[in-house]
Design a protein around this motif. Structure first.
Motif, PDB file in Angstrom:
ATOM      1  N   ILE A 100       0.857  -1.187   0.000  1.00  0.00           N
ATOM      2  CA  ILE A 100       0.000   0.000   0.000  1.00  0.00           C
ATOM      3  C   ILE A 100       0.891   1.234   0.000  1.00  0.00           C
ATOM      4  O   ILE A 100       1.835   1.338   0.796  1.00  0.00           O
ATOM      5  CB  ILE A 100      -0.936   0.000   1.227  1.00  0.00           C
ATOM      6  N   GLY A 101       0.615   2.163  -0.905  1.00  0.00           N
ATOM      7  CA  GLY A 101       1.348   3.418  -0.967  1.00  0.00           C
ATOM      8  C   GLY A 101       0.563   4.523  -0.295  1.00  0.00           C
ATOM      9  O   GLY A 101      -0.667   4.563  -0.369  1.00  0.00           O
ATOM     10  N   ILE A 102       1.271   5.431   0.376  1.00  0.00           N
ATOM     11  CA  ILE A 102       0.638   6.574   1.028  1.00  0.00           C
ATOM     12  C   ILE A 102       1.364   7.839   0.588  1.00  0.00           C
ATOM     13  O   ILE A 102       2.580   7.953   0.761  1.00  0.00           O
ATOM     14  CB  ILE A 102       0.669   6.457   2.564  1.00  0.00           C
ATOM     15  N   LEU A 103       0.620   8.778   0.016  1.00  0.00           N
ATOM     16  CA  LEU A 103       1.168  10.085  -0.314  1.00  0.00           C
ATOM     17  C   LEU A 103       1.079  10.954   0.934  1.00  0.00           C
ATOM     18  O   LEU A 103      -0.015  11.290   1.391  1.00  0.00           O
ATOM     19  CB  LEU A 103       0.381  10.726  -1.459  1.00  0.00           C
ATOM     20  N   GLY A 104       2.219  11.292   1.492  1.00  0.00           N
ATOM     21  CA  GLY A 104       2.260  12.098   2.708  1.00  0.00           C
ATOM     22  C   GLY A 104       2.894  11.337   3.850  1.00  0.00           C
ATOM     23  O   GLY A 104       2.522  10.194   4.124  1.00  0.00           O
ATOM     24  N   ASP A 115       5.765   7.020 -10.911  1.00  0.00           N
ATOM     25  CA  ASP A 115       5.812   5.789 -11.703  1.00  0.00           C
ATOM     26  C   ASP A 115       6.310   4.617 -10.870  1.00  0.00           C
ATOM     27  O   ASP A 115       5.781   3.499 -10.954  1.00  0.00           O
ATOM     28  CB  ASP A 115       6.723   5.987 -12.918  1.00  0.00           C
ATOM     29  N   VAL A 116       7.336   4.868 -10.040  1.00  0.00           N
ATOM     30  CA  VAL A 116       7.864   3.811  -9.172  1.00  0.00           C
ATOM     31  C   VAL A 116       6.803   3.370  -8.173  1.00  0.00           C
ATOM     32  O   VAL A 116       6.555   2.172  -7.989  1.00  0.00           O
ATOM     33  CB  VAL A 116       9.137   4.287  -8.454  1.00  0.00           C
ATOM     34  N   MET A 117       6.137   4.354  -7.528  1.00  0.00           N
ATOM     35  CA  MET A 117       5.111   3.998  -6.553  1.00  0.00           C
ATOM     36  C   MET A 117       3.977   3.235  -7.216  1.00  0.00           C
ATOM     37  O   MET A 117       3.454   2.249  -6.659  1.00  0.00           O
ATOM     38  CB  MET A 117       4.585   5.250  -5.852  1.00  0.00           C
ATOM     39  N   GLY A 118       3.573   3.656  -8.396  1.00  0.00           N
ATOM     40  CA  GLY A 118       2.491   2.969  -9.095  1.00  0.00           C
ATOM     41  C   GLY A 118       2.827   1.541  -9.456  1.00  0.00           C
ATOM     42  O   GLY A 118       1.944   0.679  -9.501  1.00  0.00           O
ATOM     43  N   ARG A 119       4.110   1.273  -9.714  1.00  0.00           N
ATOM     44  CA  ARG A 119       4.513  -0.091 -10.070  1.00  0.00           C
ATOM     45  C   ARG A 119       4.646  -0.989  -8.848  1.00  0.00           C
ATOM     46  O   ARG A 119       4.320  -2.178  -8.911  1.00  0.00           O
ATOM     47  CB  ARG A 119       5.844  -0.060 -10.832  1.00  0.00           C
ATOM     48  N   VAL A 120       5.150  -0.463  -7.733  1.00  0.00           N
ATOM     49  CA  VAL A 120       5.427  -1.320  -6.575  1.00  0.00           C
ATOM     50  C   VAL A 120       4.249  -1.430  -5.616  1.00  0.00           C
ATOM     51  O   VAL A 120       4.238  -2.329  -4.765  1.00  0.00           O
ATOM     52  CB  VAL A 120       6.680  -0.839  -5.813  1.00  0.00           C
ATOM     53  N   CYS A 121       3.258  -0.556  -5.743  1.00  0.00           N
ATOM     54  CA  CYS A 121       2.126  -0.573  -4.812  1.00  0.00           C
ATOM     55  C   CYS A 121       0.852  -1.017  -5.523  1.00  0.00           C
ATOM     56  O   CYS A 121       0.590  -0.626  -6.663  1.00  0.00           O
ATOM     57  CB  CYS A 121       1.913   0.814  -4.202  1.00  0.00           C
ATOM     58  N   VAL A 145       4.660   1.824   1.568  1.00  0.00           N
ATOM     59  CA  VAL A 145       5.667   2.710   0.991  1.00  0.00           C
ATOM     60  C   VAL A 145       5.131   4.134   1.057  1.00  0.00           C
ATOM     61  O   VAL A 145       3.992   4.395   0.642  1.00  0.00           O
ATOM     62  CB  VAL A 145       5.981   2.334  -0.469  1.00  0.00           C
ATOM     63  N   ILE A 146       5.938   5.045   1.581  1.00  0.00           N
ATOM     64  CA  ILE A 146       5.568   6.446   1.735  1.00  0.00           C
ATOM     65  C   ILE A 146       6.217   7.273   0.633  1.00  0.00           C
ATOM     66  O   ILE A 146       7.374   7.039   0.267  1.00  0.00           O
ATOM     67  CB  ILE A 146       6.023   6.988   3.108  1.00  0.00           C
ATOM     68  N   LEU A 147       5.491   8.233   0.106  1.00  0.00           N
ATOM     69  CA  LEU A 147       6.073   9.240  -0.783  1.00  0.00           C
ATOM     70  C   LEU A 147       5.941  10.592  -0.095  1.00  0.00           C
ATOM     71  O   LEU A 147       4.827  11.048   0.205  1.00  0.00           O
ATOM     72  CB  LEU A 147       5.354   9.271  -2.131  1.00  0.00           C
TER      73      LEU A 147
END
Length: 366
Positions: free
Chosen positions: A12-16, A65-71, A36-38
């Motif tokens: 799961i990716g989190i922006l913030g 792009d990296v976050m979209g691929r790994v999350c 994964v945090i951005l």
């Protein structure tokens, strides 16, 4: 696109990377997900409790792009995420929740209030303001006193100013940076309430018992929940939440701030398409708190329980108040939550304390 519901071990990716991202990450980890945090801040509070962090701006195309691929699924801890970032994440293969419609509505206060009234969630009277002359004209319609806010951004009392005399229009316009704005009528409310609601991917909607809020200087000071409400007001609160979430085809947790007027009428102040400060009480008052509820929703899991098991008073720790952990950590019934931030600047949210007041009470008239 990933298969739903997400299995433990999914990402799961989190922006913030602030406190909301931190508590979301902790909840996701309890359910077996990798996070994964951005965030542009290196070593962010959320990054330190997650599998990893991408240090980059929220509109950095390579990072997205990296976050979209790994999350498998990406969510966010604040609503001012660039719409282009959400679109790029989707193109890279990730599901994004809540979706772009909720972001578009919440990012612009005029769009927000227009949407709310369209679905029957009534607000105060308001007018869009584009320049000083437009502000003066709006004051003739809305009346005084009135609250001038920037249309975009601004939080915790920032980007807004009260106008009590028409002669103060220029000063108010300059105080918000002479930017596109909204003028809102004053609400003659008795109490400030909030709803923390969630909607799953299957369309199921649930909400926690409403909380009663006290603000100081535009910043939340305390939330006490469950609030004491009549059955009629409780039913109206549920109807508002269902209309708002269903209309946006929403997925995740949303905070809805309300004004309670004399006679039990409710007006919606604003919505936040994310977990919310007024929902922190659920961490120690409910079996499934708002952070786990949000992760469940975006991952396609069934929603958890919304039942209050205890009555809780949540108090924000602002700036130097964070040092209260020293005494509160030994206080019976006090649950200390600190955010792992560095400098304790005045007004900065550094943590909160949930004080368990006793068993949850049934709603009653007030």
């Amino acid at each position: 696109m990933p298969d739903l519901p997400l299995s433990p071990g999914s990402s799961i990716g989190i922006l913030g990377g602030g406190q909301l991202g931190r508590m979301l990450s902790q909840a996701a980890s309890r359910l077996g997900f990798d996070v994964v945090i951005l965030d542009p801040e290196d070593n962010s509070p959320a990054g330190r409790v997650s599998r990893g962090q991408i240090v980059a701006a929220y509109d950095n195309e390579t990072a997205l792009d990296v976050m979209g691929r790994v999350c498998d699924v990406v969510t966010f801890e604040f609503e001012n995420v660039p719409a282009s970032s959400v679109e790029r994440l989707a193109r890279a293969g990730a599901l994004v929740a809540p979706g772009p419609m909720a972001l578009a509505v919440a990012q612009d206060r005029v769009s927000e209030k227009t949407y709310l009234n369209a679905v029957g969630a009534t607000t105060v009277d308001f007018a869009a303001v584009d320049d000083l002359e437009g502000l003066r004209a709006a004051l003739d319609v809305i009346g005084l006193p009135a609250l001038l806010k920037t249309r975009r951004e601004g939080y915790d009392g920032k980007g807004q100013v009260w106008i009590r005399r028409k002669g103060d229009a220029r000063r108010a316009w300059e105080a918000i940076g002479a930017r596109p704005a909204i003028l809102e009528a004053r609400a003659d409310f008795e109490r400030e309430l909030s709803i923390i609601a969630a909607r799953g991917r299957d369309g199921a909607v649930g909400l926690y018992p409403p909380g009663e809020n006290v603000h100081e200087g535009g910043i939340l000071r305390t939330t006490t929940a469950p609030a004491t409400l009549s059955p009629a007001v409780s039913r109206r609160a549920r109807a508002i939440a269902e209309a708002v979430l269903d209309g946006l085809d929403y997925v995740g947790v949303m905070g809805i701030e309300l004004f309670a007027l004399k006679g039990g009428r409710l007006l919606v102040n604003e919505i936040a398409p994310r977990v919310h400060n007024t929902g922190h009480w659920t961490q120690d008052g409910c079996a499934c708190d708002q952070f786990e509820q949000h992760i469940r929703a975006i991952a396609g899991w069934p929603l958890g329980s919304f039942e209050a098991q205890a009555r809780v008073e949540m108090t924000n720790l602002l700036g130097p108040e964070v040092e209260q952990w020293r005494t509160a950590s030994g206080e019976a019934g006090a649950c200390v939550h600190l955010y792992g931030k560095g400098e304790a600047r005045a007004g900065r949210k550094m943590g909160h304390i949930n004080r368990v007041l006793g068993p949850a009470r049934q709603a009653r008239a007030r």
